[in-house]
Design an enzyme around this catalytic site. Structure first.
Site, short mmCIF file in Angstrom:
data_model
loop_
_atom_site.label_atom_id
_atom_site.label_comp_id
_atom_site.label_asym_id
_atom_site.label_seq_id
_atom_site.Cartn_x
_atom_site.Cartn_y
_atom_site.Cartn_z
N LYS A 65 0.83 -1.20 0.00
CA LYS A 65 0.00 0.00 0.00
C LYS A 65 0.86 1.26 0.00
O LYS A 65 0.54 2.24 -0.68
CB LYS A 65 -0.94 0.00 1.21
CG LYS A 65 -2.04 -1.06 1.12
CD LYS A 65 -2.82 -1.16 2.42
CE LYS A 65 -3.89 -2.23 2.33
NZ LYS A 65 -4.60 -2.46 3.60
N GLN A 103 -4.67 -1.67 9.88
CA GLN A 103 -4.47 -2.96 9.23
C GLN A 103 -5.13 -4.08 10.00
O GLN A 103 -4.93 -4.23 11.20
CB GLN A 103 -2.97 -3.23 9.06
CG GLN A 103 -2.65 -4.53 8.34
CD GLN A 103 -3.19 -4.57 6.93
OE1 GLN A 103 -3.20 -3.56 6.22
NE2 GLN A 103 -3.67 -5.73 6.52
N ASP A 119 -11.17 3.42 4.58
CA ASP A 119 -11.26 1.97 4.40
C ASP A 119 -12.68 1.46 4.63
O ASP A 119 -12.95 0.26 4.49
CB ASP A 119 -10.28 1.27 5.35
CG ASP A 119 -9.93 -0.14 4.90
OD1 ASP A 119 -10.02 -0.43 3.70
OD2 ASP A 119 -9.54 -0.95 5.76
#
Length: 278
Positions: free
Chosen positions: A51, A95, A118
């Site tokens: 990423k 994450q 996200d």
């Protein structure tokens, strides 16, 4: 036919890079994505590094926050709230998964809604459920982009989503429902799973078990989206068996994965522009 996400992702990232360049021209700074990782899970470390590389190529600043395995829920929440309050940070990614001793939902909810690029907070899930899509969960958002790019008819079709994760299965079901599919969500307690899947025009496999979905579960001509990624570069679908039945199927790797990251970058840039114009 294979539903490759590589070219689609490249196009999404290119458009995001153009918007990022516009932000930089207007402000002298770059859109900023803060990535928080707890512990050193090898797969998570690799994914975060990927990423970061994609951010760099798209003109997005990547701020990496690495916390030790022993981090508590309270410490993680405090770190995320600090990033939420930082005007130089436009998007926050925690994450997944975090270590078992951490309350992951509490950590997700510490992300400010306008920085939830996200799409993991309850605020974002409500938006997806009610059609106010500020930020989509990135993998379900990438799935919808794949379906559209391959001209898959969704309205009126029966979609079966295998898996009920709050950041994958459930939001995928909500996005398909919003497009007028008839949606069935299956999970570990579903009775007669194979028979349910055999009725599906669209199958989304998001169960987290390698080669779980068998080839003879797939209705001839069905669209199969494999959202799984397991050790050994295999998905949740037995690809070699399913490919003989499916009309369209995503490969693993190279299917859903690239579009997931592309949507994340796109939403980060969109967040920076919204915060600039707010």
């Amino acid at each position: 036919m294979l539903m490759s996400g590589t070219e689609l992702a490249r196009a999404i990232v290119q458009r995001a890079a153009e918007k990022a360049a516009d932000y930089t021209r207007r402000t002298g700074a770059k859109p900023c994505l803060a990535t928080v990782i707890v512990g050193e899970d090898p797969a998570s470390v690799t994914y975060v590094r990927m990423k970061q590389n994609r951010c760099h190529k798209a003109g997005i600043e990547s701020r990496h926050v690495a916390l030790p395995e022993r981090t508590t829920t309270e410490e993680l929440v405090a770190q995320i709230r600090e990033l939420s309050d930082d005007p130089a940070v436009h998007g926050i990614l925690l994450q997944h998964p975090v270590p078992h001793h951490i309350d992951e939902r509490a950590a997700f909810e510490a992300i400010a809604p306008h920085k939830d690029v996200d799409g993991v907070t309850m605020h974002s899930f409500a938006g997806m459920s009610f059609g106010h899509n500020d930020f989509l969960s990135c993998t379900p958002g990438g799935i919808m982009r794949l379906l559209d790019a391959h001209d898959v008819e969704i309205a009126g079709k029966h979609a079966v989503v295998i898996g009920r994760s709050p950041i994958l299965g459930k939001p995928a079901a909500m996005l398909l429902l919003a497009r007028d599919a008839t949606v069935t969500i299956c999970h570990s307690k579903t009775v007669g799973l194979a028979d349910v899947v055999r009725t599906a025009d669209i199958v989304v496999a998001a169960v987290g078990k390698p080669r779980f979905v068998q080839g003879d579960w797939i209705k001839p001509g069905a669209v199969v989206v494999d959202a799984g990624y397991n050790e050994g570069n295999v998905g949740d679908v037995d690809f070699d068996a399913a490919v003989d039945h499916a009309g369209l199927i995503t490969p693993v790797p190279g299917g859903v994965g690239p579009t997931t990251i592309a949507v994340l970058l796109e939403q980060t840039v969109d967040a920076s522009l919204r915060q600039l114009d707010a």
